[in-house]
Design an enzyme around this catalytic site. Structure first.
Site, PDB file in Angstrom:
ATOM      1  N   ASP A 179       0.952  -1.282   0.022  1.00 51.69           N
ATOM      2  CA  ASP A 179       0.039   0.216  -0.130  1.00 51.69           C
ATOM      3  C   ASP A 179       1.066   1.150  -0.068  1.00 51.69           C
ATOM      4  O   ASP A 179       1.918   1.187   0.532  1.00 51.69           O
ATOM      5  CB  ASP A 179      -0.853  -0.012   1.478  1.00 51.69           C
ATOM      6  CG  ASP A 179      -1.642   1.351   1.587  1.00 51.69           C
ATOM      7  OD1 ASP A 179      -2.085   1.685   0.629  1.00 51.69           O
ATOM      8  OD2 ASP A 179      -1.462   1.795   2.838  1.00 51.69           O
ATOM      9  N   ASP A 206      -0.048   5.177   0.839  1.00 50.04           N
ATOM     10  CA  ASP A 206      -0.274   6.205   1.799  1.00 50.04           C
ATOM     11  C   ASP A 206      -0.549   5.551   3.193  1.00 50.04           C
ATOM     12  O   ASP A 206      -1.151   4.846   3.444  1.00 50.04           O
ATOM     13  CB  ASP A 206      -1.750   6.833   1.459  1.00 50.04           C
ATOM     14  CG  ASP A 206      -1.717   7.730   0.215  1.00 50.04           C
ATOM     15  OD1 ASP A 206      -2.376   7.487  -0.818  1.00 50.04           O
ATOM     16  OD2 ASP A 206      -0.490   8.616   0.336  1.00 50.04           O
TER      17      ASP A 206
HETATM   18  C1  XBP Z   1      -5.130   6.233   0.782  1.00 50.05           C
HETATM   19  C2  XBP Z   1      -6.313   6.988   0.330  1.00 50.05           C
HETATM   20  C3  XBP Z   1      -5.989   8.059  -0.539  1.00 50.05           C
HETATM   21  C4  XBP Z   1      -5.454   9.321  -0.085  1.00 50.05           C
HETATM   22  C5  XBP Z   1      -5.513  10.446  -0.871  1.00 50.05           C
HETATM   23  O1  XBP Z   1      -4.669   5.363  -0.251  1.00 50.05           O
HETATM   24  O2  XBP Z   1      -7.471   6.532   0.652  1.00 50.05           O
HETATM   25  O3  XBP Z   1      -7.318   8.369  -1.245  1.00 50.05           O
HETATM   26  O4  XBP Z   1      -6.036   9.559   1.177  1.00 50.05           O
HETATM   27  O5  XBP Z   1      -4.929  10.427  -2.233  1.00 50.05           O
HETATM   28  P1  XBP Z   1      -3.753   3.991   0.116  1.00 50.05           P
HETATM   29  P2  XBP Z   1      -6.208  10.644  -3.516  1.00 50.05           P
HETATM   30  O6  XBP Z   1      -4.483   2.963  -0.469  1.00 50.05           O
HETATM   31  O7  XBP Z   1      -2.479   4.440  -0.582  1.00 50.05           O
HETATM   32  O8  XBP Z   1      -3.551   4.122   1.757  1.00 50.05           O
HETATM   33  O9  XBP Z   1      -6.558  12.032  -3.175  1.00 50.05           O
HETATM   34  O10 XBP Z   1      -5.186  10.822  -4.614  1.00 50.05           O
HETATM   35  O11 XBP Z   1      -7.196   9.678  -3.329  1.00 50.05           O
HETATM   36 MG    MG Z   2      -2.638   3.193   3.212  1.00 43.59          MG
END
Ligand code: XBP
Ligand code: MG
Length: 259
Positions: free
Chosen positions: A9, A11
């Site tokens: 993953d 973020d």
């Molecule tokens: C986390 C998310 C993303 C980010 C924001 O992604 O839910 O929406 O918070 O990015 P991950 P965007 O699966 O990597 O934890 O505004 O591009 O959606």
């Molecule tokens: Mg994440």
């Protein structure tokens, strides 16, 4: 268990990025003449909604406004999100989202062991590219056999779709892969796709339920940030390495077969 691939993953897992996302959202709102400001407590709640565009739409639904005004605000979302993404990638390029402890070490160990690497993220693909380039160098994008991200799937985490997309592109079953996640919805997505899952919660996800994860750690551990004593006892080292992963996932597979 022979681990064929590690699927990360982005973020909260590769890097603790949500504070940078939150600042980018707020800057984009201002740039579009909206006096919205997502504070930390509100953002923890809003993170229950995967996807930035979906998160803004959810926020609009919570506003005390009539249907016509909500429709007008929702029509702004594509432009809002483009601005937010542009601001976010500038902040990441400026070094505002360093990798979490142990991520680079484990990525390099896996490469040296001939494992495949992949990404399965809800965020926008350009955000993934900017983060990997800013933290590991431009060549590092080529280290990942698959980058599955954002709107490449309709159903976002906790749906398994983004992990299934990565598995299909890798040509591997979930049982041959390990996922690394920071959120409950990410753990659910990876477990539903059949992977062994290591959770490394952040401040933003600390209050979530990680009971479905095969292992929960404060981080992956490295020379400068070793694991705490309890986690190190579980892993058998000050940092999570490939041998510990194999033992963990063998155990998880045996447990799954016995249930
Ligand atoms: C986390 C998310 C993303 C980010 C924001 O992604 O839910 O929406 O918070 O990015 P991950 P965007 O699966 O990597 O934890 O505004 O591009 O959606
Ligand atoms: Mg994440």
């Amino acid at each position: 268990m022979t681990i064929e691939a590690l699927i990360f993953d982005v973020d909260g897992t590769l890097a603790d990025t949500e504070e940078v996302h939150r600042q980018a959202f707020n800057a984009a709102f201002l740039e579009h003449g909206l006096w919205w400001n997502w504070g930390g407590h509100l953002y923890v709640d809003l993170l229950a909604v995967a996807g930035g565009k979906e998160r803004i739409a959810h926020f609009v639904d919570t506003l005390d406004a009539d249907a016509a005004e909500k429709a007008r605000l929702k029509a702004m979302i594509p432009d809002l999100h483009r601005t937010k993404t542009a601001i976010y990638t500038q902040l990441v390029a400026a070094g505002r989202a360093p990798l979490r402890p142990g991520v680079e070490r484990l990525v390099r160990e896996a490469r040296a062991a001939g494992m495949k690497l992949a990404i399965a993220s809800t965020t926008t693909p350009v955000n993934v590219e900017s983060l990997v380039s800013a933290t590991l160098g431009d060549d590092a994008l080529g280290w990942f056999a698959v980058i599955a991200a954002g709107d490449q799937v309709q159903a976002k985490k906790p749906a398994p779709d983004i992990y299934q997309l990565a598995l299909d592109a890798l040509g591997l079953p979930g049982s041959a892969c390990v996922a690394f996640e920071d959120s409950q919805k990410g753990v659910s997505a990876a477990k539903s796709a059949g992977l062994c899952v290591v959770a490394t919660p952040t401040f933003w996800s600390a209050g979530e339920d990680f009971s479905d994860a095969d292992l929960v750690l404060p981080g992956l551990g490295d020379r400068d940030a070793p694991l705490d004593a309890v986690s190190a006892a579980r892993v058998g080292s000050q940092q999570l390495g490939l041998e510990a992963l194999r033992r963990l996932c063998d155990g998880a597979a045996r447990l799954a077969r016995s249930n």
